[in-house]
Design a protein around this motif. Structure first.
Motif, PDB file in Angstrom:
ATOM      1  N   ILE A  95       0.808  -1.218   0.000  1.00 45.45           N
ATOM      2  CA  ILE A  95       0.000   0.000   0.000  1.00 45.45           C
ATOM      3  C   ILE A  95       0.842   1.270   0.000  1.00 45.45           C
ATOM      4  CG2 ILE A  95      -2.046  -1.042   1.019  1.00 45.45           C
ATOM      5  CD1 ILE A  95      -1.191   0.139   3.696  1.00 45.45           C
ATOM      6  N   GLY A  96       2.074   1.200   0.403  1.00 44.48           N
ATOM      7  CA  GLY A  96       2.929   2.380   0.411  1.00 44.48           C
ATOM      8  C   GLY A  96       4.129   2.155  -0.480  1.00 44.48           C
ATOM      9  N   ASN A  97       4.389   3.060  -1.389  1.00 47.52           N
ATOM     10  CA  ASN A  97       5.490   2.915  -2.336  1.00 47.52           C
ATOM     11  C   ASN A  97       6.801   3.474  -1.808  1.00 47.52           C
ATOM     12  OD1 ASN A  97       4.017   1.716  -4.428  1.00 47.52           O
ATOM     13  ND2 ASN A  97       3.221   3.694  -5.049  1.00 47.52           N
ATOM     14  N   TYR A  98       7.891   2.949  -2.336  1.00 52.61           N
ATOM     15  CA  TYR A  98       9.222   3.459  -2.044  1.00 52.61           C
ATOM     16  C   TYR A  98       9.390   4.814  -2.729  1.00 52.61           C
ATOM     17  CZ  TYR A  98      14.325   3.768  -2.241  1.00 52.61           C
ATOM     18  OH  TYR A  98      15.624   4.180  -2.127  1.00 52.61           O
ATOM     19  N   ILE A  99       9.891   5.794  -1.966  1.00 47.29           N
ATOM     20  CA  ILE A  99      10.197   7.117  -2.527  1.00 47.29           C
ATOM     21  C   ILE A  99      11.615   7.455  -2.095  1.00 47.29           C
ATOM     22  CG2 ILE A  99       9.593   9.558  -2.593  1.00 47.29           C
ATOM     23  CD1 ILE A  99       6.720   8.692  -1.800  1.00 47.29           C
TER      24      ILE A  99
ATOM     25  N   HIS B 119      10.374   7.871   1.560  1.00 52.64           N
ATOM     26  CA  HIS B 119       9.785   6.659   2.140  1.00 52.64           C
ATOM     27  C   HIS B 119      10.694   5.516   1.726  1.00 52.64           C
ATOM     28  CE1 HIS B 119       6.485   3.528   2.575  1.00 52.64           C
ATOM     29  NE2 HIS B 119       6.660   4.048   3.778  1.00 52.64           N
ATOM     30  N   ARG B 120      11.582   5.115   2.639  1.00 54.70           N
ATOM     31  CA  ARG B 120      12.686   4.206   2.334  1.00 54.70           C
ATOM     32  C   ARG B 120      12.281   2.738   2.425  1.00 54.70           C
ATOM     33  NH1 ARG B 120      14.358   8.899   4.475  1.00 54.70           N
ATOM     34  NH2 ARG B 120      16.339   9.771   3.798  1.00 54.70           N
ATOM     35  N   GLY B 121      11.141   2.415   1.899  1.00 57.43           N
ATOM     36  CA  GLY B 121      10.670   1.034   1.917  1.00 57.43           C
ATOM     37  C   GLY B 121       9.250   0.952   1.403  1.00 57.43           C
ATOM     38  N   LEU B 122       8.588  -0.136   1.769  1.00 54.51           N
ATOM     39  CA  LEU B 122       7.212  -0.381   1.356  1.00 54.51           C
ATOM     40  C   LEU B 122       6.365  -0.635   2.587  1.00 54.51           C
ATOM     41  CD1 LEU B 122       7.856  -3.091  -1.372  1.00 54.51           C
ATOM     42  CD2 LEU B 122       7.560  -0.648  -1.750  1.00 54.51           C
ATOM     43  N   ASP B 123       5.099  -0.312   2.506  1.00 49.45           N
ATOM     44  CA  ASP B 123       4.146  -0.693   3.533  1.00 49.45           C
ATOM     45  C   ASP B 123       3.310  -1.831   2.975  1.00 49.45           C
ATOM     46  OD1 ASP B 123       5.010   1.290   5.297  1.00 49.45           O
ATOM     47  OD2 ASP B 123       3.759   2.782   4.297  1.00 49.45           O
ATOM     48  N   VAL B 124       3.150  -2.864   3.789  1.00 47.48           N
ATOM     49  CA  VAL B 124       2.454  -4.069   3.350  1.00 47.48           C
ATOM     50  C   VAL B 124       1.372  -4.417   4.366  1.00 47.48           C
ATOM     51  CG1 VAL B 124       2.731  -6.496   2.731  1.00 47.48           C
ATOM     52  CG2 VAL B 124       4.595  -4.891   2.309  1.00 47.48           C
ATOM     53  N   LEU B 125       0.134  -4.594   3.896  1.00 51.71           N
ATOM     54  CA  LEU B 125      -0.944  -5.024   4.788  1.00 51.71           C
ATOM     55  C   LEU B 125      -0.698  -6.469   5.195  1.00 51.71           C
ATOM     56  CD1 LEU B 125      -4.102  -3.548   3.034  1.00 51.71           C
ATOM     57  CD2 LEU B 125      -3.150  -2.880   5.245  1.00 51.71           C
ATOM     58  N   VAL B 126      -0.646  -6.714   6.497  1.00 53.50           N
ATOM     59  CA  VAL B 126      -0.393  -8.079   6.965  1.00 53.50           C
ATOM     60  C   VAL B 126      -1.478  -8.583   7.896  1.00 53.50           C
ATOM     61  CG1 VAL B 126       2.095  -7.939   6.667  1.00 53.50           C
ATOM     62  CG2 VAL B 126       1.096  -7.321   8.864  1.00 53.50           C
ATOM     63  N   GLY B 127      -2.186  -7.690   8.566  1.00 54.19           N
ATOM     64  CA  GLY B 127      -3.218  -8.139   9.504  1.00 54.19           C
ATOM     65  C   GLY B 127      -2.626  -9.116  10.517  1.00 54.19           C
ATOM     66  N   ASN B 128      -3.227 -10.286  10.625  1.00 53.57           N
ATOM     67  CA  ASN B 128      -2.769 -11.304  11.582  1.00 53.57           C
ATOM     68  C   ASN B 128      -1.811 -12.318  10.977  1.00 53.57           C
ATOM     69  OD1 ASN B 128      -4.323 -10.216  13.681  1.00 53.57           O
ATOM     70  ND2 ASN B 128      -6.145 -11.275  12.935  1.00 53.57           N
ATOM     71  N   GLU B 129      -1.401 -12.113   9.729  1.00 54.36           N
ATOM     72  CA  GLU B 129      -0.529 -13.086   9.068  1.00 54.36           C
ATOM     73  C   GLU B 129       0.893 -13.034   9.620  1.00 54.36           C
ATOM     74  OE1 GLU B 129      -1.447 -13.793   4.718  1.00 54.36           O
ATOM     75  OE2 GLU B 129      -2.019 -11.697   4.994  1.00 54.36           O
ATOM     76  N   SER B 130       1.560 -14.171   9.546  1.00 60.22           N
ATOM     77  CA  SER B 130       2.962 -14.256   9.954  1.00 60.22           C
ATOM     78  C   SER B 130       3.844 -13.606   8.912  1.00 60.22           C
ATOM     79  CB  SER B 130       3.373 -15.726  10.099  1.00 60.22           C
ATOM     80  OG  SER B 130       2.583 -16.362  11.067  1.00 60.22           O
ATOM     81  N   ILE B 131       4.929 -13.010   9.365  1.00 62.89           N
ATOM     82  CA  ILE B 131       5.919 -12.429   8.465  1.00 62.89           C
ATOM     83  C   ILE B 131       7.063 -13.426   8.354  1.00 62.89           C
ATOM     84  CG2 ILE B 131       7.552 -10.537   8.143  1.00 62.89           C
ATOM     85  CD1 ILE B 131       5.048  -9.282  10.105  1.00 62.89           C
TER      86      ILE B 131
ATOM     87  N   GLU C 143      -2.865   1.368   9.157  1.00 60.86           N
ATOM     88  CA  GLU C 143      -3.419   0.379  10.074  1.00 60.86           C
ATOM     89  C   GLU C 143      -3.214  -1.037   9.531  1.00 60.86           C
ATOM     90  OE1 GLU C 143      -7.693  -0.707  12.104  1.00 60.86           O
ATOM     91  OE2 GLU C 143      -7.355   1.321  11.363  1.00 60.86           O
ATOM     92  N   GLY C 144      -2.675  -1.920  10.371  1.00 63.06           N
ATOM     93  CA  GLY C 144      -2.507  -3.322  10.000  1.00 63.06           C
ATOM     94  C   GLY C 144      -1.383  -3.576   9.015  1.00 63.06           C
ATOM     95  N   CYS C 145      -0.423  -2.652   8.927  1.00 57.22           N
ATOM     96  CA  CYS C 145       0.652  -2.836   7.952  1.00 57.22           C
ATOM     97  C   CYS C 145       2.021  -2.899   8.617  1.00 57.22           C
ATOM     98  CB  CYS C 145       0.628  -1.746   6.892  1.00 57.22           C
ATOM     99  SG  CYS C 145       1.252  -0.168   7.455  1.00 57.22           S
ATOM    100  N   VAL C 146       2.946  -3.469   7.893  1.00 57.47           N
ATOM    101  CA  VAL C 146       4.348  -3.560   8.300  1.00 57.47           C
ATOM    102  C   VAL C 146       5.175  -2.826   7.255  1.00 57.47           C
ATOM    103  CG1 VAL C 146       6.290  -5.190   8.454  1.00 57.47           C
ATOM    104  CG2 VAL C 146       4.151  -5.710   9.595  1.00 57.47           C
ATOM    105  N   HIS C 147       6.191  -2.117   7.730  1.00 51.92           N
ATOM    106  CA  HIS C 147       7.119  -1.428   6.833  1.00 51.92           C
ATOM    107  C   HIS C 147       8.279  -2.368   6.537  1.00 51.92           C
ATOM    108  CE1 HIS C 147       9.206   2.023   5.088  1.00 51.92           C
ATOM    109  NE2 HIS C 147      10.287   1.554   5.673  1.00 51.92           N
ATOM    110  N   LEU C 148       8.584  -2.558   5.269  1.00 48.15           N
ATOM    111  CA  LEU C 148       9.693  -3.403   4.806  1.00 48.15           C
ATOM    112  C   LEU C 148      10.717  -2.509   4.135  1.00 48.15           C
ATOM    113  CD1 LEU C 148      11.164  -5.986   3.720  1.00 48.15           C
ATOM    114  CD2 LEU C 148       9.497  -5.984   1.854  1.00 48.15           C
TER     115      LEU C 148
END
Length: 158
Positions: free
Chosen positions: A37-41, A51-63, A128-133
């Motif tokens: 959901i969030g692009n690298y800039i 924005h030195r990475g990506l935002d990824v919706l993960v909810g309750n999923e394992s990384i 909300e519900g995202c992890v930054h990679l």
């Protein structure tokens, strides 16, 4: 004269040779590309905004680890938990992620890294519900999409 001509050929050969595409990494969560959901800039300077990475919706999923390596960091950075995997020249970080992995522990590609967790008091999530990679090398940050087949390295054309 021959040495000069050879040197010129080598120099131009460096600029004209195509770079190999980066290897493709495993997805940290299923259907990763659909959950971005969030692009690298890229920042314009080393400490500039971006924005030195990506935002990824993960909810309750394992990384899961996108690449084998070892845990280089697992701890609190300001107000959020961060896990960093070192794999060769790459440092792959996830935040905010809670993990039971120990620093120095080897990790295989696809192995559980952790789960999305809440930040400390005062932490304000930017999605909300995202992890930054993020992916770093000694020169700075790279767009993580390079390692998922969505981007190709630039090459000089004449």
């Amino acid at each position: 004269m021959y040495k000069f001509a050879l040197a010129i050929k080598v120099i131009f050969g460096l600029f004209n040779s195509a770079l190999a595409a980066p290897e493709i990494w495993a997805e940290p969560v299923p259907y990763f590309l659909d959950k971005q959901i969030g692009n690298y800039i890229a920042p314009l300077s080393e400490r500039g905004p971006g924005h030195r990475g990506l935002d990824v919706l993960v909810g309750n999923e394992s990384i899961r680890a996108p690449k084998a390596g070892f845990v280089a960091f697992n701890g609190l950075v300001i107000d959020r938990r961060v896990v960093t995997i070192r794999s060769g020249d790459y440092r792959i970080s996830f935040e905010p992620v809670c993990s039971d992995l120990a620093v120095g522990q080897a990790i295989d590609q696809g192995e559980l890294v952790g789960h999305l967790c809440e930040g400390e008091a005062g932490y304000q999530e930017h999605c909300e519900g995202c992890v930054h990679l993020s992916v770093r090398v000694d020169r700075g940050y790279l767009n993580p999409m390079l390692f998922y087949g969505s981007l190709m390295p630039s090459k000089i054309v004449s």
